[in-house]
Design a protein around this motif. Structure first.
Motif, PDB file in Angstrom:
ATOM      1  N   PRO A  45      10.980  -3.338   9.752  1.00  0.00           N
ATOM      2  CA  PRO A  45      11.645  -2.307   8.940  1.00  0.00           C
ATOM      3  C   PRO A  45      10.831  -1.856   7.728  1.00  0.00           C
ATOM      4  O   PRO A  45      10.401  -2.687   6.933  1.00  0.00           O
ATOM      5  CB  PRO A  45      12.932  -3.004   8.491  1.00  0.00           C
ATOM      6  N   MET A  46      10.634  -0.559   7.607  1.00  0.00           N
ATOM      7  CA  MET A  46       9.903   0.005   6.466  1.00  0.00           C
ATOM      8  C   MET A  46      10.833   0.757   5.512  1.00  0.00           C
ATOM      9  O   MET A  46      10.459   1.040   4.381  1.00  0.00           O
ATOM     10  CB  MET A  46       8.793   0.955   6.946  1.00  0.00           C
ATOM     11  N   ALA A  47      12.051   1.054   5.961  1.00  0.00           N
ATOM     12  CA  ALA A  47      12.972   1.823   5.112  1.00  0.00           C
ATOM     13  C   ALA A  47      13.295   1.061   3.828  1.00  0.00           C
ATOM     14  O   ALA A  47      13.552   1.664   2.788  1.00  0.00           O
ATOM     15  CB  ALA A  47      14.253   2.126   5.874  1.00  0.00           C
ATOM     16  N   ARG A  48      13.235  -0.270   3.876  1.00  0.00           N
ATOM     17  CA  ARG A  48      13.496  -1.069   2.664  1.00  0.00           C
ATOM     18  C   ARG A  48      12.541  -0.685   1.533  1.00  0.00           C
ATOM     19  O   ARG A  48      12.843  -0.893   0.361  1.00  0.00           O
ATOM     20  CB  ARG A  48      13.381  -2.564   2.989  1.00  0.00           C
ATOM     21  N   VAL A  49      11.368  -0.130   1.907  1.00  0.00           N
ATOM     22  CA  VAL A  49      10.399   0.315   0.911  1.00  0.00           C
ATOM     23  C   VAL A  49      10.442   1.840   0.744  1.00  0.00           C
ATOM     24  O   VAL A  49      10.430   2.348  -0.374  1.00  0.00           O
ATOM     25  CB  VAL A  49       8.979  -0.155   1.331  1.00  0.00           C
ATOM     26  N   THR A  50      10.504   2.574   1.861  1.00  0.00           N
ATOM     27  CA  THR A  50      10.451   4.037   1.726  1.00  0.00           C
ATOM     28  C   THR A  50      11.708   4.584   1.040  1.00  0.00           C
ATOM     29  O   THR A  50      11.642   5.611   0.371  1.00  0.00           O
ATOM     30  CB  THR A  50      10.254   4.726   3.097  1.00  0.00           C
ATOM     31  N   LEU A  55       0.824  -1.220   0.000  1.00  0.00           N
ATOM     32  CA  LEU A  55       0.000   0.000   0.000  1.00  0.00           C
ATOM     33  C   LEU A  55       0.854   1.263   0.000  1.00  0.00           C
ATOM     34  O   LEU A  55       0.449   2.297  -0.536  1.00  0.00           O
ATOM     35  CB  LEU A  55      -0.943  -0.013   1.203  1.00  0.00           C
ATOM     36  N   MET A  56       2.043   1.205   0.593  1.00  0.00           N
ATOM     37  CA  MET A  56       2.937   2.368   0.516  1.00  0.00           C
ATOM     38  C   MET A  56       3.278   2.671  -0.939  1.00  0.00           C
ATOM     39  O   MET A  56       3.299   3.832  -1.360  1.00  0.00           O
ATOM     40  CB  MET A  56       4.220   2.098   1.309  1.00  0.00           C
ATOM     41  N   GLY A  57       3.523   1.617  -1.707  1.00  0.00           N
ATOM     42  CA  GLY A  57       3.797   1.814  -3.133  1.00  0.00           C
ATOM     43  C   GLY A  57       2.583   2.391  -3.852  1.00  0.00           C
ATOM     44  O   GLY A  57       2.707   3.307  -4.673  1.00  0.00           O
ATOM     45  N   VAL A  58       1.414   1.890  -3.506  1.00  0.00           N
ATOM     46  CA  VAL A  58       0.176   2.351  -4.148  1.00  0.00           C
ATOM     47  C   VAL A  58      -0.052   3.839  -3.888  1.00  0.00           C
ATOM     48  O   VAL A  58      -0.324   4.630  -4.802  1.00  0.00           O
ATOM     49  CB  VAL A  58      -1.021   1.532  -3.590  1.00  0.00           C
ATOM     50  N   VAL A  59       0.072   4.213  -2.619  1.00  0.00           N
ATOM     51  CA  VAL A  59      -0.205   5.586  -2.200  1.00  0.00           C
ATOM     52  C   VAL A  59       0.817   6.551  -2.821  1.00  0.00           C
ATOM     53  O   VAL A  59       0.466   7.629  -3.304  1.00  0.00           O
ATOM     54  CB  VAL A  59      -0.172   5.620  -0.646  1.00  0.00           C
ATOM     55  N   SER A 110       7.296  -5.418  -5.172  1.00  0.00           N
ATOM     56  CA  SER A 110       5.909  -5.079  -5.499  1.00  0.00           C
ATOM     57  C   SER A 110       5.608  -3.617  -5.206  1.00  0.00           C
ATOM     58  O   SER A 110       4.901  -2.956  -5.977  1.00  0.00           O
ATOM     59  CB  SER A 110       4.958  -5.966  -4.702  1.00  0.00           C
ATOM     60  N   ALA A 111       6.121  -3.103  -4.088  1.00  0.00           N
ATOM     61  CA  ALA A 111       5.877  -1.699  -3.732  1.00  0.00           C
ATOM     62  C   ALA A 111       6.415  -0.794  -4.843  1.00  0.00           C
ATOM     63  O   ALA A 111       5.753   0.161  -5.268  1.00  0.00           O
ATOM     64  CB  ALA A 111       6.548  -1.366  -2.404  1.00  0.00           C
ATOM     65  N   ILE A 112       7.595  -1.106  -5.351  1.00  0.00           N
ATOM     66  CA  ILE A 112       8.204  -0.263  -6.387  1.00  0.00           C
ATOM     67  C   ILE A 112       7.408  -0.359  -7.690  1.00  0.00           C
ATOM     68  O   ILE A 112       7.124   0.646  -8.347  1.00  0.00           O
ATOM     69  CB  ILE A 112       9.680  -0.672  -6.608  1.00  0.00           C
TER      70      ILE A 112
END
Ligand code: S3P
Length: 447
Positions: free
Chosen positions: A131-136, A108-112, A178-180
């Motif tokens: 850990p969320m930094a791997r996505v942010t 959802l971070m990727g979606v938003v 997937s987020a990317i």
């Protein structure tokens, strides 16, 4: 309340069992269920889903997509209709609560970010320390504006325009990939993810099914996925295949409890998900496969498992992405095998719903099974059929897979095994107790 639903909270004890038997249809795959709701909400038009896994994690993703403006409606058991937003999401007025779900929050971070909306993300105690930094980090490279609490939730995104990037994730993670890619749908230009070791490819496959244009190249065990944004998806019909990660619990129970013979139907047969099955076959498991229907573009199979004398094997580190959620239950199988099972390359297990490497070791220790714990691996020294003393209490640490693994161990041990909490099992497999009781597994609550 049924006996099975009463077991979904508090401590539960599994007693030594004999002759598990019966059959059931595997619960819907968790990864595909999340993605059906997400892609359906992003797409133009209607998406009809059947066999959706109605677990807490997935339902939270459905609520989040509704808060982002999609119409998400349940029309029957496992039947859902999503009216998508053609890429135009609303900024939600409340934080999106992803509960226990790493997949939910990271996708959802990727979606938003891709849709360019303001949104805040929160989760439960376990998710709030993951850990969320791997996505942010990669999303920020694309131009997203995330603020986190030291790389963890709560996280906030402020709307901004994104540009595609080429990114090689430093860890093997389908959630990161997937987020990317989901952000790339709303970004300008080319987004490319280069994986040294291919992870589950459900986002890529489903993007294609939803009319997206994405190129996937595979070479030497790696994968490169490329898409050009912006793109608008088209609503689809999705029949969710069975989850090989959930089916694993009853299958390992049948392999380790003498006299057992069970059958599980419609289990997804995707190369990137079946490392456990390859490993069990190498250990001498009597698993028999029959082709099932193709569902959501995935092959499925019906799997029969009969009690087997297992022997230890070495599980190669490059197999880890295809069985990342299955190591706790494999450790349980290995404890009743003959000889050593060596599992290496498991550092990612420390970043799951709990530190699953330590959790698996503690689960074994509490029940007097033998093992050696390494920084990035686990060597289980099998005690043979019926050789695990059991009798312990397993600390589940908000981790559904540790809870289910502990209970499976109890069925094949000399003494009952208690898990301290079962409520988290509903995040991924709400029918776990119904299925296990129907096979004849002796499990009791009210302790
Ligand atoms: C998932 C990816 C895996 C897995 C999780 C589901 C997904 O996580 O552990 O249960 O649906 O993409 P990582 O990407 O962190 O390995």
């Amino acid at each position: 309340m049924t006996q099975a639903s009463a077991l979904l909270s508090g401590a539960v004890r599994a007693r030594p069992a004999t002759e598990l038997s019966g059959r059931f249809r595997a619960p819907g795959d968790k990864s595909i269920s999340h993605r059906s709701l997400i892609l359906g909400g992003l797409a133009r038009g209607e998406t009809r889903i059947s066999g959706l896994l109605e677990s807490e994690d997935v339902l939270n993703t459905g609520k989040a997509m509704a808060a982002l403006g999609a119409q998400v409606e349940r029309t029957g058991e496992g039947q859902w209709i999503v009216q998508g937003r053609a890429g135009e999401l609303n900024a939600p007025d409340q934080p999106l609560d992803c509960g226990n779900s790493g997949t939910g929050v990271r996708l959802l971070m990727g979606v938003v970010a891709g849709a360019g909306v303001d949104a805040e993300f929160v989760g439960d105690e376990s998710l709030s320390v993951r850990p969320m930094a791997r996505v942010t980090r990669p999303l920020s490279q694309m131009g997203a504006n995330f603020e986190t609490r030291d790389g963890c939730l709560p996280a906030k995104n402020r709307a901004s325009a994104l540009t595609g990037i080429t990114y090689a994730p430093p860890i093997a993670s389908a959630q990161v990939k997937s987020a990317i890619l989901l952000a790339g749908l709303g970004a300008n230009g080319i987004t490319r993810v280069e994986e040294a070791r291919a992870t589950r490819d459900h986002t890529e496959t489903m993007l294609t099914a939803f009319g997206g244009e994405i190129d996937v190249q595979r070479e030497n065990g790696g994968l490169i996925a490329t898409l050009k944004g912006p793109q608008i998806l088209t609503g689809q019909t999705v029949d969710v295949p069975g989850d090989p990660s959930s089916a694993a619990f009853a299958l390992v129970a049948a392999l380790t409890v003498p006299g057992s013979s069970i059958r599980i139907e419609n289990v997804m047969d995707n190369e990137a998900r079946i490392g456990l099955y390859t490993t069990l076959l190498e250990m001498g498991a009597d698993l028999r496969f029959e082709p099932g229907p193709v569902m959501a573009g995935e092959r499925t199979r019906h799997i029969e498992a009969r009690f087997s004398t297992l022997h230890g094997v070495e599980v190669p580190p490059e197999r880890a992405p295809s069985m990342i959620d299955e190591y706790p239950v494999l450790s349980v199988a290995a404890a009743s095998a003959e000889g050593e099972t060596r599992m290496m390359g498991l550092e990612e297990l420390r970043a799951k719903e709990s530190d699953r490497l330590a959790g698996s070791a503690d689960l074994l220790a509490a029940n007097s099974a033998r093992f050696e714990l390494l920084d990035d691996g686990l060597i289980v020294k099998g005690l043979g059929v019926g050789g695990v003393p059991g009798g312990g209490v397993v600390e589940t640490r908000h981790d559904h897979r540790l809870a289910m693994s502990g209970l499976v161990l109890g069925l094949a041990a000399q003494n009952p095994v208690t898990v301290d909490e079962t409520v988290m099992i509903a995040t991924s497999y709400p029918d776990f107790f119904a299925h296990m009781l129907a096979l004849g597994a002796p499990m009791e609550g009210g302790i």
